[in-house]
Scaffold this motif. Structure first.
Motif, PDB file in Angstrom:
ATOM      1  N   LEU A   4      77.527  24.696  47.315  1.00 33.20           N
ATOM      2  CA  LEU A   4      76.313  24.954  46.553  1.00 33.20           C
ATOM      3  C   LEU A   4      76.153  23.973  45.397  1.00 33.20           C
ATOM      4  O   LEU A   4      75.055  23.488  45.122  1.00 33.20           O
ATOM      5  N   PHE A   5      77.274  23.675  44.717  1.00 30.45           N
ATOM      6  CA  PHE A   5      77.216  22.715  43.606  1.00 30.45           C
ATOM      7  C   PHE A   5      76.704  21.363  44.078  1.00 30.45           C
ATOM      8  O   PHE A   5      75.800  20.774  43.468  1.00 30.45           O
ATOM      9  N   THR A  41      73.710  36.027  52.858  1.00 33.11           N
ATOM     10  CA  THR A  41      73.133  34.698  52.652  1.00 33.11           C
ATOM     11  C   THR A  41      74.189  33.610  52.520  1.00 33.11           C
ATOM     12  O   THR A  41      74.056  32.533  53.098  1.00 33.11           O
ATOM     13  N   GLY A  42      75.237  33.892  51.732  1.00 34.09           N
ATOM     14  CA  GLY A  42      76.269  32.877  51.526  1.00 34.09           C
ATOM     15  C   GLY A  42      77.193  32.729  52.708  1.00 34.09           C
ATOM     16  O   GLY A  42      77.454  31.626  53.195  1.00 34.09           O
ATOM     17  N   TYR A  43      77.682  33.862  53.222  1.00 34.52           N
ATOM     18  CA  TYR A  43      78.687  33.837  54.276  1.00 34.52           C
ATOM     19  C   TYR A  43      78.098  33.500  55.645  1.00 34.52           C
ATOM     20  O   TYR A  43      78.809  33.020  56.519  1.00 34.52           O
ATOM     21  N   ALA A  94      71.023  26.922  49.053  1.00 32.67           N
ATOM     22  CA  ALA A  94      71.783  27.175  47.825  1.00 32.67           C
ATOM     23  C   ALA A  94      70.958  27.992  46.834  1.00 32.67           C
ATOM     24  O   ALA A  94      71.455  28.954  46.239  1.00 32.67           O
ATOM     25  N   ILE A  95      69.688  27.613  46.668  1.00 32.73           N
ATOM     26  CA  ILE A  95      68.812  28.351  45.754  1.00 32.73           C
ATOM     27  C   ILE A  95      68.607  29.779  46.258  1.00 32.73           C
ATOM     28  O   ILE A  95      68.660  30.752  45.489  1.00 32.73           O
ATOM     29  N   ALA A  96      68.377  29.919  47.565  1.00 31.35           N
ATOM     30  CA  ALA A  96      68.120  31.234  48.145  1.00 31.35           C
ATOM     31  C   ALA A  96      69.323  32.157  47.996  1.00 31.35           C
ATOM     32  O   ALA A  96      69.169  33.370  47.802  1.00 31.35           O
ATOM     33  N   THR A  97      70.521  31.605  48.101  1.00 32.44           N
ATOM     34  CA  THR A  97      71.736  32.415  47.961  1.00 32.44           C
ATOM     35  C   THR A  97      71.778  33.109  46.611  1.00 32.44           C
ATOM     36  O   THR A  97      72.116  34.295  46.501  1.00 32.44           O
TER      37      THR A  97
END
Length: 318
Positions: A45-46, A103-105, A124-127
């Motif tokens: 994400l970073f 969302t992330g996994y 990344a933003i949506a997570t």
């Protein structure tokens, strides 16, 4: 399209069967989940945020449509719970189940697998969008209403501050904020840091999916399948799998004029269509409310997503 996402679900299946075959591997489960949550996903994400141009982040239609879908089903979840005789603060758990997805996994690996690196930034933003509002809402609801029931006093401001601290200490949130610092101050990402984050981020997808399968293998649900539990599960499934992506699409397409070919709109819909996230079970367990119904809803929503996600991806342009 199913053949594109099939390997993703197979990784989850491998994690599930590994957990079933190795019931004594609890410590390794925690290590894998910690690696995903604290190392791999934050790195991914970073990098997605830090390498973006600030103009790319000005996606107001995407932000509004995503938040509209989250907010609408959260409120609908509370209304459905009230009809079923479940009041506050307990109804907030069902509302969280209606809007909080994997969302992330799962969402991030699927989107990057199907759409490539162009999906990394919006994913990344949506997570973060799908994590922060629901978590803050549940914490505040329980703080305020539980304190009223016990006779103690806690202000919404105090509760909000505590909830904000909880969410801001989340490694996923920290990684996005760190990425935004690089973007807002036009700081170029050093090559060594880029390579370092990329190596870690490349492992995020498969490791997160494997960890998701492991987590599902630990949920004991078969003994909890009954009519009372299903009365709670079915509304959550309808809101999460059907209503949330539908509201998100209507807002994005008709209100904000986004096109089906726009990767930001695609990400908004796919993230909204994710199955119920395991984080809901964490809060259900923390507050001692209907853990069996939540665990059952997570399993069933994932099985339904095996069909609905490929169908949604098939409908959207690749």
């Amino acid at each position: 399209m199913f053949m594109i996402v099939a390997p993703i679900f197979l990784i989850i299946l491998v994690g599930y069967f590994f957990g079933r075959l190795r019931p004594d591997s609890g410590l390794s489960d925690k290590l894998i989940n910690d690696y995903v949550l604290y190392i791999a996903l934050p790195a991914l994400l970073f990098l997605a945020i830090a390498q973006a141009d600030i103009s790319e982040l000005q996606q107001w239609g995407f932000l509004a449509a995503s938040l509209a879908g989250i907010g609408a089903v959260y409120i609908l979840g509370m209304l459905v719970a009230k009809i079923m005789g479940i009041g506050l603060p307990q109804s907030s758990i069902l509302s969280m189940g209606a809007c909080y997805g994997t969302t992330g996994y799962m969402g991030v690996p699927i989107l990057i697998s199907v759409y490539g690196e162009s999906a990394a930034l919006p994913a990344a933003i949506a997570t973060i969008l799908h994590n922060i509002p629901a978590i803050i809402a549940v914490i505040i609801t329980y703080d305020v209403f539980s304190s009223r029931q016990s006779g103690s006093k806690i202000s919404i401001r105090q509760s909000f501050t505590g909830a904000l601290k909880t969410t801001l200490s989340n490694p996923l949130t920290i990684s996005v904020i760190a990425g935004l610092v690089f973007v807002c101050f036009s700081i170029p990402v050093p090559q060594f840091l880029q390579s370092f984050a990329q190596l870690l981020g490349n492992a995020a997808g498969p490791t997160a999916l494997f960890a998701l399968g492991l987590g599902l293998s630990r949920l004991k649900v078969t003994e909890h399948i009954n009519s009372q539990t299903l009365k709670l599960v079915i509304p959550m499934l309808c809101l999460k799998i059907v209503i949330q992506p539908l509201i998100t699409f209507i807002c994005a397409y008709y209100l904000f004029g986004m096109q089906k070919t726009d990767i930001w709109m695609i990400v908004a819909i796919i993230m909204a269509a994710q199955p119920i996230g395991a984080g809901v079970y964490v809060f259900a367990n923390k507050y001692g409310f209907k853990q069996e119904a939540i665990s059952l809803s997570i399993i069933i929503s994932l099985l339904i997503a095996l069909v609905t996600l490929p169908m949604t991806l098939q409908w959207l342009p690749v």
